[in-house]
Design a protein around this motif. Sequence first.
Motif, PDB file in Angstrom:
ATOM      1  N   THR A 124       8.837  -1.039  -8.675  1.00  0.00           N
ATOM      2  CA  THR A 124       8.216   0.297  -8.679  1.00  0.00           C
ATOM      3  C   THR A 124       6.867   0.269  -7.973  1.00  0.00           C
ATOM      4  O   THR A 124       6.555   1.172  -7.180  1.00  0.00           O
ATOM      5  N   CYS A 125       6.062  -0.745  -8.256  1.00  0.00           N
ATOM      6  CA  CYS A 125       4.739  -0.858  -7.631  1.00  0.00           C
ATOM      7  C   CYS A 125       4.850  -1.035  -6.124  1.00  0.00           C
ATOM      8  O   CYS A 125       4.040  -0.491  -5.358  1.00  0.00           O
ATOM      9  N   MET A 126       5.845  -1.791  -5.682  1.00  0.00           N
ATOM     10  CA  MET A 126       6.016  -2.011  -4.244  1.00  0.00           C
ATOM     11  C   MET A 126       6.623  -0.798  -3.541  1.00  0.00           C
ATOM     12  O   MET A 126       6.352  -0.560  -2.363  1.00  0.00           O
ATOM     13  N   PHE A 127       7.442  -0.032  -4.271  1.00  0.00           N
ATOM     14  CA  PHE A 127       8.128   1.116  -3.668  1.00  0.00           C
ATOM     15  C   PHE A 127       7.252   2.363  -3.639  1.00  0.00           C
ATOM     16  O   PHE A 127       7.477   3.269  -2.838  1.00  0.00           O
ATOM     17  N   LEU A 128       6.236   2.417  -4.498  1.00  0.00           N
ATOM     18  CA  LEU A 128       5.380   3.607  -4.618  1.00  0.00           C
ATOM     19  C   LEU A 128       4.709   4.008  -3.308  1.00  0.00           C
ATOM     20  O   LEU A 128       4.678   5.203  -2.979  1.00  0.00           O
ATOM     21  N   PRO A 129       4.145   3.079  -2.511  1.00  0.00           N
ATOM     22  CA  PRO A 129       3.483   3.503  -1.265  1.00  0.00           C
ATOM     23  C   PRO A 129       4.406   4.216  -0.286  1.00  0.00           C
ATOM     24  O   PRO A 129       3.932   4.984   0.564  1.00  0.00           O
ATOM     25  N   HIS A 130       5.711   3.987  -0.384  1.00  0.00           N
ATOM     26  CA  HIS A 130       6.654   4.634   0.530  1.00  0.00           C
ATOM     27  C   HIS A 130       6.616   6.155   0.392  1.00  0.00           C
ATOM     28  O   HIS A 130       6.866   6.878   1.368  1.00  0.00           O
ATOM     29  N   PHE A 131       6.286   6.661  -0.796  1.00  0.00           N
ATOM     30  CA  PHE A 131       6.279   8.106  -1.046  1.00  0.00           C
ATOM     31  C   PHE A 131       4.938   8.746  -0.686  1.00  0.00           C
ATOM     32  O   PHE A 131       4.815   9.968  -0.765  1.00  0.00           O
ATOM     33  N   MET A 132       3.967   7.962  -0.315  1.00  0.00           N
ATOM     34  CA  MET A 132       2.652   8.502   0.022  1.00  0.00           C
ATOM     35  C   MET A 132       2.601   8.879   1.496  1.00  0.00           C
ATOM     36  O   MET A 132       3.050   8.118   2.353  1.00  0.00           O
ATOM     37  N   SER A 133       2.052  10.052   1.785  1.00  0.00           N
ATOM     38  CA  SER A 133       1.884  10.453   3.176  1.00  0.00           C
ATOM     39  C   SER A 133       0.702   9.707   3.784  1.00  0.00           C
ATOM     40  O   SER A 133      -0.178   9.215   3.057  1.00  0.00           O
ATOM     41  N   TYR A 134       0.677   9.643   5.111  1.00  0.00           N
ATOM     42  CA  TYR A 134      -0.413   8.939   5.776  1.00  0.00           C
ATOM     43  C   TYR A 134      -1.736   9.691   5.676  1.00  0.00           C
ATOM     44  O   TYR A 134      -2.791   9.112   5.919  1.00  0.00           O
ATOM     45  N   VAL A 135      -1.690  10.955   5.320  1.00  0.00           N
ATOM     46  CA  VAL A 135      -2.935  11.683   5.058  1.00  0.00           C
ATOM     47  C   VAL A 135      -3.614  11.089   3.829  1.00  0.00           C
ATOM     48  O   VAL A 135      -4.832  10.845   3.815  1.00  0.00           O
ATOM     49  N   VAL A 136      -2.811  10.840   2.790  1.00  0.00           N
ATOM     50  CA  VAL A 136      -3.351  10.218   1.574  1.00  0.00           C
ATOM     51  C   VAL A 136      -3.793   8.795   1.864  1.00  0.00           C
ATOM     52  O   VAL A 136      -4.867   8.351   1.427  1.00  0.00           O
TER      53      VAL A 136
END
Length: 316
Positions: A124-136
């Motif tokens: 979950t911790c490794m997969f979480l950044p995939h859902f973040m936009s590059y703006v964030v």
Amino acid sequence: MAKEERTKRKRKWSRDDTELTLLGLPTYIWFICFSYLPMFGIIIAFKKLTFKQGHGFIYNLFTSEWCGLDNFQFLFKSSDAFIILRNTILYNVVFICLGLVIPVTLAILMSQLYNRKLAKICQTCMFLPHFMSYVVVSYFVWAFLSYDKGFVNNLLLSMGSDPKQWYMEPAYWPFLVVFINTWKGLGYGMVVYLATITGIDSTYYEAAIIDGATKWQQSRYITLPMLRPIIAIMFIMSIGGIFRSDFGLFYQVPRNSPSLYNVVTTLDVYIYNALGQSTNVGMASAAAFMQSALGCIFLLVANTVVKRIDSDAGLI
């Protein structure tokens, strides 16, 4: 017997075929409406699009004059064409290599964890950044690299060093871009390979354990060969996008800093900046068409090479 065989041959369409066709119908309609019908817009790349008042887009499109390959020239007439293509291709080559090696390695390591709860937390911790936009992501990077309030510069000050103007130092950004891309896409690739590892028949590993195989030998002679088809598919699909770049990664994260132009300007960023100075829609269409055509060619070549190496590992 001969009549029964003829009857079976004639029954090419069954009730199951009808049910599956109806089940897939929404997907067919979606692809036709949003993937195939818009393809007629390719002709914009070969036209000097002009808009006349009182007429719709379709009328203006078909009445605009043809301009041949003029819309493609702006990509090659630029003095920075070499820098743009170099950055686009080299970054993608590095992304492809790291996107295969690191996720596969982590997927194998994660599959060896005995504590399932810990494994789920790590995934979950490794997969979480995939859902973040590059703006964030760009704001996260700014929080670390800001000159006056950034965490890194505050750390340097506490150690007695001078703060750095990170957004004016091109030498650091190739490594930063590669790190950020790997960090953001790591979880997705790992989950894909981990799902494949989960589907491997456990009897292979049981037989290997009986024969005295170590974990390294199990990974080398069982896991990696079983992963080879999905690795080949992911590689071929990555090659198809070698002339594209993530706009957010190369524009939002470096904040379009002029000092970083030579190290973060890719084809997509250059097109965006060029359109900011010109309203020629044909140039953007020409660039997108060129990227798609070259990507398709590279994908077919990569698939052919992979099929020559392993006939069962190709995409098509």
